[in-house]
Design a protein around this motif. Structure first.
Motif, PDB file in Angstrom:
ATOM      1  N   HIS A 138       0.850  -1.191   0.000  1.00  0.00           N
ATOM      2  CA  HIS A 138       0.000   0.000   0.000  1.00  0.00           C
ATOM      3  C   HIS A 138       0.891   1.248   0.000  1.00  0.00           C
ATOM      4  O   HIS A 138       1.709   1.421   0.901  1.00  0.00           O
ATOM      5  CB  HIS A 138      -0.875  -0.093   1.271  1.00  0.00           C
ATOM      6  N   VAL A 139       0.717   2.082  -1.013  1.00  0.00           N
ATOM      7  CA  VAL A 139       1.480   3.332  -1.098  1.00  0.00           C
ATOM      8  C   VAL A 139       0.507   4.501  -1.039  1.00  0.00           C
ATOM      9  O   VAL A 139      -0.536   4.481  -1.702  1.00  0.00           O
ATOM     10  CB  VAL A 139       2.273   3.417  -2.433  1.00  0.00           C
ATOM     11  N   SER A 140       0.824   5.500  -0.234  1.00  0.00           N
ATOM     12  CA  SER A 140       0.002   6.710  -0.209  1.00  0.00           C
ATOM     13  C   SER A 140       0.935   7.900  -0.003  1.00  0.00           C
ATOM     14  O   SER A 140       1.740   7.913   0.920  1.00  0.00           O
ATOM     15  CB  SER A 140      -1.038   6.609   0.902  1.00  0.00           C
ATOM     16  N   ASN A 141       0.821   8.875  -0.897  1.00  0.00           N
ATOM     17  CA  ASN A 141       1.801   9.962  -0.914  1.00  0.00           C
ATOM     18  C   ASN A 141       1.447  11.111   0.015  1.00  0.00           C
ATOM     19  O   ASN A 141       0.305  11.259   0.452  1.00  0.00           O
ATOM     20  CB  ASN A 141       1.917  10.508  -2.342  1.00  0.00           C
ATOM     21  N   PRO A 180       7.722  27.048   4.256  1.00  0.00           N
ATOM     22  CA  PRO A 180       6.705  26.130   3.704  1.00  0.00           C
ATOM     23  C   PRO A 180       6.969  24.657   4.018  1.00  0.00           C
ATOM     24  O   PRO A 180       6.035  23.910   4.306  1.00  0.00           O
ATOM     25  CB  PRO A 180       6.738  26.384   2.195  1.00  0.00           C
ATOM     26  N   LEU A 181       8.243  24.260   4.010  1.00  0.00           N
ATOM     27  CA  LEU A 181       8.520  22.848   4.288  1.00  0.00           C
ATOM     28  C   LEU A 181       8.277  22.489   5.748  1.00  0.00           C
ATOM     29  O   LEU A 181       7.780  21.413   6.052  1.00  0.00           O
ATOM     30  CB  LEU A 181       9.954  22.484   3.883  1.00  0.00           C
ATOM     31  N   THR A 217       8.562  16.212  -2.303  1.00  0.00           N
ATOM     32  CA  THR A 217       9.842  16.943  -2.341  1.00  0.00           C
ATOM     33  C   THR A 217      11.045  16.002  -2.328  1.00  0.00           C
ATOM     34  O   THR A 217      12.161  16.422  -2.593  1.00  0.00           O
ATOM     35  CB  THR A 217       9.969  17.917  -1.144  1.00  0.00           C
ATOM     36  N   GLU A 218      10.823  14.740  -1.994  1.00  0.00           N
ATOM     37  CA  GLU A 218      11.934  13.786  -1.998  1.00  0.00           C
ATOM     38  C   GLU A 218      11.988  12.989  -3.302  1.00  0.00           C
ATOM     39  O   GLU A 218      12.773  12.063  -3.440  1.00  0.00           O
ATOM     40  CB  GLU A 218      11.810  12.858  -0.775  1.00  0.00           C
ATOM     41  N   TRP A 219      11.144  13.367  -4.258  1.00  0.00           N
ATOM     42  CA  TRP A 219      11.074  12.659  -5.536  1.00  0.00           C
ATOM     43  C   TRP A 219      11.307  13.588  -6.729  1.00  0.00           C
ATOM     44  O   TRP A 219      10.916  13.275  -7.855  1.00  0.00           O
ATOM     45  CB  TRP A 219       9.708  11.960  -5.660  1.00  0.00           C
ATOM     46  N   HIS A 259      -0.218  16.537 -10.637  1.00  0.00           N
ATOM     47  CA  HIS A 259      -0.551  15.344 -11.427  1.00  0.00           C
ATOM     48  C   HIS A 259       0.690  14.536 -11.793  1.00  0.00           C
ATOM     49  O   HIS A 259       0.610  13.330 -12.016  1.00  0.00           O
ATOM     50  CB  HIS A 259      -1.292  15.729 -12.719  1.00  0.00           C
ATOM     51  N   THR A 260       1.829  15.207 -11.884  1.00  0.00           N
ATOM     52  CA  THR A 260       3.060  14.513 -12.255  1.00  0.00           C
ATOM     53  C   THR A 260       3.676  13.786 -11.066  1.00  0.00           C
ATOM     54  O   THR A 260       4.204  12.683 -11.198  1.00  0.00           O
ATOM     55  CB  THR A 260       4.063  15.522 -12.869  1.00  0.00           C
ATOM     56  N   GLU A 261       3.579  14.408  -9.889  1.00  0.00           N
ATOM     57  CA  GLU A 261       4.105  13.779  -8.662  1.00  0.00           C
ATOM     58  C   GLU A 261       3.607  12.355  -8.515  1.00  0.00           C
ATOM     59  O   GLU A 261       4.363  11.433  -8.241  1.00  0.00           O
ATOM     60  CB  GLU A 261       3.546  14.496  -7.422  1.00  0.00           C
ATOM     61  N   CYS A 262       2.283  12.204  -8.637  1.00  0.00           N
ATOM     62  CA  CYS A 262       1.684  10.902  -8.352  1.00  0.00           C
ATOM     63  C   CYS A 262       2.117   9.841  -9.365  1.00  0.00           C
ATOM     64  O   CYS A 262       2.247   8.681  -8.996  1.00  0.00           O
ATOM     65  CB  CYS A 262       0.158  11.005  -8.292  1.00  0.00           C
ATOM     66  N   VAL A 263       2.356  10.241 -10.612  1.00  0.00           N
ATOM     67  CA  VAL A 263       2.817   9.260 -11.606  1.00  0.00           C
ATOM     68  C   VAL A 263       4.238   8.812 -11.254  1.00  0.00           C
ATOM     69  O   VAL A 263       4.551   7.612 -11.274  1.00  0.00           O
ATOM     70  CB  VAL A 263       2.797   9.852 -13.041  1.00  0.00           C
TER      71      VAL A 263
END
Ligand SMILES: [Zn+2]
Length: 454
Positions: free
Chosen positions: A63-66, A85-86, A115-117, A204-208
């Motif tokens: 199970h992955v959840s961002n 912000p961080l 932010t780690e991807w 939308h790009t993060e999740c891909v």
């Protein structure tokens, strides 16, 4: 075996894992700029019910959840509060996990932060650019959706309808629905360097990048709330398709939370956040409300319903307390004529029909109590065992949520128990009232006593 409604295909499809017994699922997580709200609770509980049932059925769930920790809303709030912000995102992320633990949901195996991807996200955008699917405007790198042959499939609408209804028209874009993969840094805010210019990733790009980076290019299930179906999931799918990824086999979306027929996510009657709701009621009460309605239907949550759920839970706990000794008694054989497990599995297998499963559990409780009263202990034991297994699979068993009970309350409960053993019932009663004044209830059970929040 389990059949689930697939949003992409519009009907119930048998779940066939790509790599059984593994089952890979990606659920869109929160953007951490505020405290978790009631709507988040439904989302995590829905996917927790799915995960627990898949595990009950013998699958090894991954199970992955961002965590979206860079976003316009985070930056705007940080500017308003003159905060970093961080750091702001980390604080709200901490509150998120605290609420999740209180809710009794199983933590995801991976919880990647956007932010780690960044490196993988930049790489993905470069691949899309090399393919000729992107263009650059003054504020970012955009995906040209005319390159996606079946754009709109998830939204179940054709492109021309979607284009005319879009309100995100910017003169710079080729088409209203084109979306930013990368947003250029315009002011002094959070940004990263990239070959196409400094900036930050589009949601939308993060999740891909994160789903395929962890689970591979083809995985079993992608899920979220109905509000994510379009444009978020449509846009994720568009990128994955252009890259030639199999992406998600199954798309699963749950309905909204409502109060009096009005969509509510941020505030609801007397409790405005999930944290407040969890402070007021047994955390299982929200899970019970979620389980009593189908995940694709709107869910009504009110203070009255939460209170009603608390008393329903009491009925359920009392049944398990009452039959506890019998369940553990190895001299009594459980009757094999009890069919709750079968009814439970049939209901759950048909698109997680938890309302039907819950009705079957409550009927079994009534029958189990009747059998117990009539001295039919084998039948009662059969119901006791099957009810307890079904509740365990739903995460509704009393042991699932570990309540934090203060030492002072535990100490009083011990004193009360000693008083009872000395047959000093007057003192025991006084102590019970002291416990109540602290907001807890002590109830006698077959194995001593149980303390819970009132
Ligand atoms: Zn997502």
């Amino acid at each position: 075996m389990l059949r689930l409604y697939n949003t992409l295909l519009g009907n119930n499809i048998q779940v066939t894992p790509l790599n059984a017994p593994n089952f890979t699922m990606y659920v869109c997580g929160p953007t951490v700029y505020d405290r978790p709200h009631i709507g988040h609770g439904r989302s995590v509980l829905t996917f927790d019910l799915l995960r627990r049932y898949l595990q009950y059925r013998g699958l090894e769930v991954v199970h992955v959840s961002n965590i979206t920790d860079v976003d316009d809303k985070i930056i705007a709030r940080a500017q308003r509060e003159a905060a970093d912000p961080l750091e702001l995102a980390r604080d709200y992320e901490e509150q998120w996990w605290k609420a999740m633990d209180n809710l009794g949901v199983l933590r995801p195996h991976y919880a990647p932060r956007a932010t780690e991807w960044i490196e993988q996200i930049v790489d993905l955008i470069e691949q899309l650019s090399r393919g000729g699917f992107t263009y650059v405007t003054k504020d970012g790198v955009y995906l040209d959706i005319s390159k996606v042959s079946d754009y709109g499939l998830l939204a179940q609408q054709d492109l021309s309808n979607l284009q005319t209804s879009s309100r995100n028209f910017s003169e710079d874009k080729r088409q209203p629905l084109d979306f930013a993969l990368w947003k250029f840094n315009s002011k002094q805010e959070l940004y990263w360097d990239a070959p196409f210019g400094p900036g930050r990733p589009g949601w939308h790009t993060e999740c891909v990048a994160m789903s395929t980076g962890i689970l591979g290019h083809h995985f079993d299930l992608h899920g979220g709330g109905l509000d994510l179906k379009f444009p978020h999931h449509e846009n994720e799918r568009a990128q994955a398709k252009l890259l030639g990824y199999g992406f998600a086999q199954q798309w699963m979306h749950h309905g909204f939370v409502e109060s009096g027929g009005v969509k509510m996510s941020k505030s609801l009657g007397n409790f405005t956040t999930l944290t407040e709701m969890l402070e007021l009621y047994d955390p299982r009460s929200y899970r019970l409300l979620v389980a009593r309605s189908h995940y694709r239907s709107p869910l009504e949550v009110t203070r009255e319903l939460a209170e009603e759920a608390v008393s329903t839970l009491r009925r359920l706990d009392q049944f398990l307390d009452r039959l506890g000794d019998l369940i553990r008694d190895s001299n009594v054989m459980a009757s094999d004529k009890v069919a709750l497990t079968q009814e439970f599995e049939e209901a759950m297998d048909e698109d997680l029909n938890t309302p039907v499963a819950m009705r079957a559990i409550f009927e079994a409780i009534t029958k189990g109590n009747t059998a117990f009263d009539a001295g039919e202990f084998q039948v009662a034991k059969g119901y006791g065992i099957q009810v307890s297994a079904a509740l365990e699979a739903l995460g509704l068993a009393p042991s699932v949520v570990a309540e934090e009970i203060p030492d002072s309350v535990l100490e009083l409960a011990r004193k009360r128990q000693l008083a009872k053993q000395d047959r000093d019932f007057a003192s025991a009663d006084i102590i019970r009232n002291e416990i109540r004044a602290l907001g807890y209830t002590v109830e006698d059970s077959s194995n001593g006593y149980r303390i819970r929040r009132t």
